[in-house]
Enzyme design. Sequence first.
Site, PDB file in Angstrom:
ATOM      1  N   GLY A 518       0.813  -1.216   0.000  1.00 36.48           N
ATOM      2  CA  GLY A 518       0.000   0.000   0.000  1.00 36.48           C
ATOM      3  C   GLY A 518       0.836   1.250   0.000  1.00 36.48           C
ATOM      4  O   GLY A 518       2.051   1.227   0.183  1.00 36.48           O
ATOM      5  N   GLN A 519       0.145   2.343  -0.253  1.00 38.90           N
ATOM      6  CA  GLN A 519       0.817   3.635  -0.345  1.00 38.90           C
ATOM      7  C   GLN A 519      -0.128   4.646   0.258  1.00 38.90           C
ATOM      8  O   GLN A 519      -1.292   4.715  -0.124  1.00 38.90           O
ATOM      9  CB  GLN A 519       1.057   3.951  -1.822  1.00 38.90           C
ATOM     10  CG  GLN A 519       1.389   5.372  -2.145  1.00 38.90           C
ATOM     11  CD  GLN A 519       2.876   5.594  -2.073  1.00 38.90           C
ATOM     12  OE1 GLN A 519       3.663   4.874  -2.682  1.00 38.90           O
ATOM     13  NE2 GLN A 519       3.270   6.587  -1.306  1.00 38.90           N
ATOM     14  N   GLY A 520       0.316   5.382   1.218  1.00 37.54           N
ATOM     15  CA  GLY A 520      -0.576   6.350   1.852  1.00 37.54           C
ATOM     16  C   GLY A 520       0.058   7.708   1.950  1.00 37.54           C
ATOM     17  O   GLY A 520       1.143   7.948   1.395  1.00 37.54           O
ATOM     18  N   GLY A 521      -0.589   8.603   2.634  1.00 38.04           N
ATOM     19  CA  GLY A 521      -0.159   9.987   2.712  1.00 38.04           C
ATOM     20  C   GLY A 521       1.211  10.160   3.347  1.00 38.04           C
ATOM     21  O   GLY A 521       1.917  11.117   3.066  1.00 38.04           O
ATOM     22  N   PHE A 522       1.603   9.224   4.195  1.00 36.21           N
ATOM     23  CA  PHE A 522       2.851   9.413   4.910  1.00 36.21           C
ATOM     24  C   PHE A 522       3.959   8.484   4.430  1.00 36.21           C
ATOM     25  O   PHE A 522       5.050   8.505   4.966  1.00 36.21           O
ATOM     26  CB  PHE A 522       2.639   9.184   6.404  1.00 36.21           C
ATOM     27  CG  PHE A 522       1.614  10.090   7.009  1.00 36.21           C
ATOM     28  CD1 PHE A 522       1.963  11.368   7.423  1.00 36.21           C
ATOM     29  CD2 PHE A 522       0.302   9.687   7.162  1.00 36.21           C
ATOM     30  CE1 PHE A 522       1.030  12.217   7.992  1.00 36.21           C
ATOM     31  CE2 PHE A 522      -0.627  10.533   7.733  1.00 36.21           C
ATOM     32  CZ  PHE A 522      -0.283  11.796   8.137  1.00 36.21           C
ATOM     33  N   GLY A 523       3.645   7.623   3.474  1.00 37.15           N
ATOM     34  CA  GLY A 523       4.678   6.712   3.005  1.00 37.15           C
ATOM     35  C   GLY A 523       4.098   5.398   2.529  1.00 37.15           C
ATOM     36  O   GLY A 523       2.884   5.232   2.476  1.00 37.15           O
ATOM     37  N   VAL A 525       3.716   1.091   2.462  1.00 37.07           N
ATOM     38  CA  VAL A 525       3.594   0.002   3.432  1.00 37.07           C
ATOM     39  C   VAL A 525       4.045  -1.300   2.781  1.00 37.07           C
ATOM     40  O   VAL A 525       3.684  -1.603   1.638  1.00 37.07           O
ATOM     41  CB  VAL A 525       2.129  -0.153   3.879  1.00 37.07           C
ATOM     42  CG1 VAL A 525       2.030  -1.222   4.953  1.00 37.07           C
ATOM     43  CG2 VAL A 525       1.606   1.157   4.397  1.00 37.07           C
ATOM     44  N   LYS A 539       5.484   0.344   7.859  1.00 41.86           N
ATOM     45  CA  LYS A 539       5.208   1.631   7.216  1.00 41.86           C
ATOM     46  C   LYS A 539       6.510   2.406   7.172  1.00 41.86           C
ATOM     47  O   LYS A 539       7.119   2.697   8.205  1.00 41.86           O
ATOM     48  CB  LYS A 539       4.176   2.402   8.032  1.00 41.86           C
ATOM     49  CG  LYS A 539       3.902   3.767   7.472  1.00 41.86           C
ATOM     50  CD  LYS A 539       2.465   3.914   7.145  1.00 41.86           C
ATOM     51  CE  LYS A 539       2.262   5.017   6.131  1.00 41.86           C
ATOM     52  NZ  LYS A 539       0.908   5.091   5.665  1.00 41.86           N
ATOM     53  N   ASP A 636      -5.970  11.665   8.121  1.00 39.42           N
ATOM     54  CA  ASP A 636      -6.014  10.983   6.824  1.00 39.42           C
ATOM     55  C   ASP A 636      -6.905   9.750   6.924  1.00 39.42           C
ATOM     56  O   ASP A 636      -6.532   8.651   6.532  1.00 39.42           O
ATOM     57  CB  ASP A 636      -4.603  10.595   6.385  1.00 39.42           C
ATOM     58  CG  ASP A 636      -4.559  10.182   4.913  1.00 39.42           C
ATOM     59  OD1 ASP A 636      -5.532  10.475   4.183  1.00 39.42           O
ATOM     60  OD2 ASP A 636      -3.571   9.559   4.497  1.00 39.42           O
TER      61      ASP A 636
END
Length: 828
Positions: A518-523, A525, A539, A636
Amino acid sequence: MPSNVHLPLILCSLVFLNLQTSLSTDTLTPHQSFVVGFTLISTNQRFELGFFSPGNGSTRDLYLGIWYHNLPLTVVWVANRNNPIRDSFGQLSLQETGNLILYNRSMGIVWSTGDQTVTSNFTPVVQLLNSGNLVIRDQDERNKAILWESFDFPTDTLLPDLKLGWKLDVGLHSFISSWKTSADPSEGEYLFSLEPPEAPQLVLRSGSRKLFRWGPFDGTSFSGGTSLTSSPLFQTLFVYNSVELYFKYELLDESILSRFVISPTGLIQYFTWKVNISEEWNLLVTFNSDPCDNYGKCGHYGSCYSLSSCKCLSGFVPNSPHDWGLVSYSGGCKRRHELNCGHGDGFVKYSGLKFADNPVVWGNYTNHECEAVCLNNCSCMAYAKVDVYGNGSRCVSWVGDLVDLKNFPNGEDQIYIRMAHSELKAIADAKRKHLTVKIVTAVTVVIVLLISGGAIWYLSWIIRHRRNDQIGRSFKAHQSASFQYVEDNQDSGFQLPLYDLETILLACDNFSERNKIGQGGFGSVYKGELPNGQEIAVKRLVEKSMQGVEELKNEIILIAKLQHRNLVKILGCCVEGEETMLVYEYLPNKSLNNFIYDKPTRKQLTWRMRYHIIKGIARGLLYLHQDSRLRIIHRDLKTSNILLDGDLNPKISDFGIARIFGTDQIQEMTKRIIGTYGYMSPEYAMNGHYSVKSDVYSFGVIVLEIISGQKNWAFHHPDHDLNLLGHAWMLWNRRLPLEILDPTVSELSYGNQVIRCIHVALLCVQQYPEDRPKMSTIYDMLSYENMELTEPKQPGFCKESYTKKFDTSASDHSSTVNEVTITTLGGR
Ligand SMILES: *[C@@H]1O[C@H](CO)[C@@H](O)[C@H](O)[C@H]1NC(C)=O
Ligand SMILES: *[C@@H]1O[C@H](CO)[C@@H](O)[C@H](O)[C@H]1NC(C)=O
Ligand SMILES: *[C@@H]1O[C@H](CO)[C@@H](O)[C@H](O)[C@H]1NC(C)=O
Ligand SMILES: *[C@@H]1O[C@H](CO)[C@@H](O)[C@H](O)[C@H]1NC(C)=O
Ligand SMILES: *[C@@H]1O[C@H](CO)[C@@H](O)[C@H](O)[C@H]1NC(C)=O
Ligand SMILES: *[C@@H]1O[C@H](CO)[C@@H](O)[C@H](O)[C@H]1NC(C)=O
């Protein structure tokens, strides 16, 4: 007389007015006539017998029945339920033979009790008792014999003391069955009874199909059915003797009216009414509300866990591994090792299960005999040492495969299941291994302690004798490095494992693309596996924290200490050089966005599951905002940040990261907008203002997405260019809120709950933060059906043009826009 009897009936009663005086009582004698317009009222003024038309004036069909006196019409018994009188004339007469007959206008018999066997000096009378029971008895009250009673022929309602079950001496089986609709008392689809007399269980059927089942009786309750026994208001009893076998309930508070009803939709419900206090019937409990009680949900040897996920009992494997796991699946399980009857089979004890269906109560056996008898019969698959009848015989057995099990940790029932010799051997081996490991560990610990004790002694000897501070200091440094734990200053019991970079790189295969989940607002995973086999999610934070390494570690400890069943657990961290990484527990069910938008998977999410998920998220968020020691704003919140465990419990992830970057205050202006398109509140997206109310907005969006199965930001409708929020708002104003419900959800009986969730969601996404409720209020709104809700105002961002608005307003820091775009692509 019920308020709803229509005009012709009232006229009718006027014609017979001259008879009324003789009937202001609770009894009817053989020479009295009882016609439309007259009623019998029990001496305690609680129940009333008479003619009524159901359905609030929608029909003119006339029935003879019993209802509560002086309450809005609530019928508890109907005589001629399958044979209504169509022309508003009915007459009830008691004959000398004790036959109570209901005639129509042409003196045709609509309903009767049949002749009773009466002796010569017996004069029958009909009386409506204080319990609501209509009985035919002797005029002389000293003669206690009852010839006939309505309690033997209940319709859809159990009143206190009504016995549901068997009169063995006369071969009578009493049960309740639903009305067809709320306006039609004729026998409906659902039937609830105690069956069979040999091994009694409570069963709800539709035709011949079993829908719900609890039992057998284990001495204190019907196995698996706690809600059927425990309540401060009533207690249930199971009674068995040579002539009777029944289930009934007794009321513990006389000032309360109560009824136990099977609804036209098959719900078994218990209602109460506090005399002189209530304004309406209060639903206390719906007995068949646990989806795990759906009959045979998990097939043979499958056990149902909360919210209907299925697991095989240990020693069993799924028949078909593909479909197994999430929801209803009746393929069931098979043995890992096949039985070989007579060649060393044995029994394994399982606790915390609801007993299986089709129990057989085996004669007169004690504990030990029961095991032997079951072992000797190759089709006997299990036994339990319970005394169903309370007469000392303690042997219930199951012949054939076990079905309709559920995980029931509160229960004390234990069942012994037949297992093959090789399975028993495997279990024994595993136990031995476990024991060996324990012993080895213990021995190792002792040795290590001895050695390190020796080393400390030796070193302190050096320190003392050489008086060299240098050595002492280097020893301390060495000690802390070898333990690899970050100590928490305030609470010495808590230690957060500090992983070194090498371990993480190895676990995550050097952060290969294959491991990326996964890919989120802070980096990003990554999934990984530690050398001990434990699966983890790592993460990798992209940003460099403004804090120093020590402050950063302390911050991570604070966040890792937040533990709640609706938050993902942090297992440890890694802070080395440029890298800051958080190590989380790995949840195999992935995140909510993998479930709710895809047609095949979202079809499996029933309304009850969706509601469970919504409430879980609310609980987790409430904890972050208010109940935890830190006041954390998530910033988020989105479906890809909500992970689901095997029982579909939602767990919020990625919380507290804003704090790690040292930017999480109560209400802050920020240049860096971290958040995701579609979930961001207007004040945050446009001005960078955020507060707990921005999280509330995101929560509202998520709730609407869960209800509709649609993405807010990718919503399309042929008739307009509104997004999901706008669409929901439009339907709300047209008074068609349910139109937004995912059409794959078919449980229409929960309509009110769905509407309530939509209402709450619309309150959450209102444009102005001050209008939005707090999480604690939201949780109460979701939990209490009777809580008043205000009307929602227009949501922020109703239109597609959100994109444009957002772009122009944010044009002065275009990097932000890029970041926002990036976060929408990913989603963990
Ligand atoms: C019955 O009908 C009356 C008048 O039509 C209405 O005021 C009342 O609310 C209805 N009651 C129920 C329970 O539907
Ligand atoms: C009265 O009942 C009898 C027997 O149930 C039936 O045959 C007859 O049609 C009924 N008469 C009226 C007027 O409903
Ligand atoms: C309810 O009110 C009536 C009339 O005021 C009274 O007679 C009766 O005793 C009250 N019942 C209870 C259970 O309080
Ligand atoms: C207990 O009752 C059951 C059911 O009638 C009967 O089969 C059993 O023999 C009884 N046991 C004893 C010890 O009386
Ligand atoms: C049950 O067994 C006991 C002793 O084995 C015996 O005394 C008793 O009569 C039996 N009861 C019945 C109902 O068979
Ligand atoms: C096993 O028990 C069942 C149920 O009591 C019985 O019907 C069957 O005949 C028994 N089988 C044998 C081999 O004894």
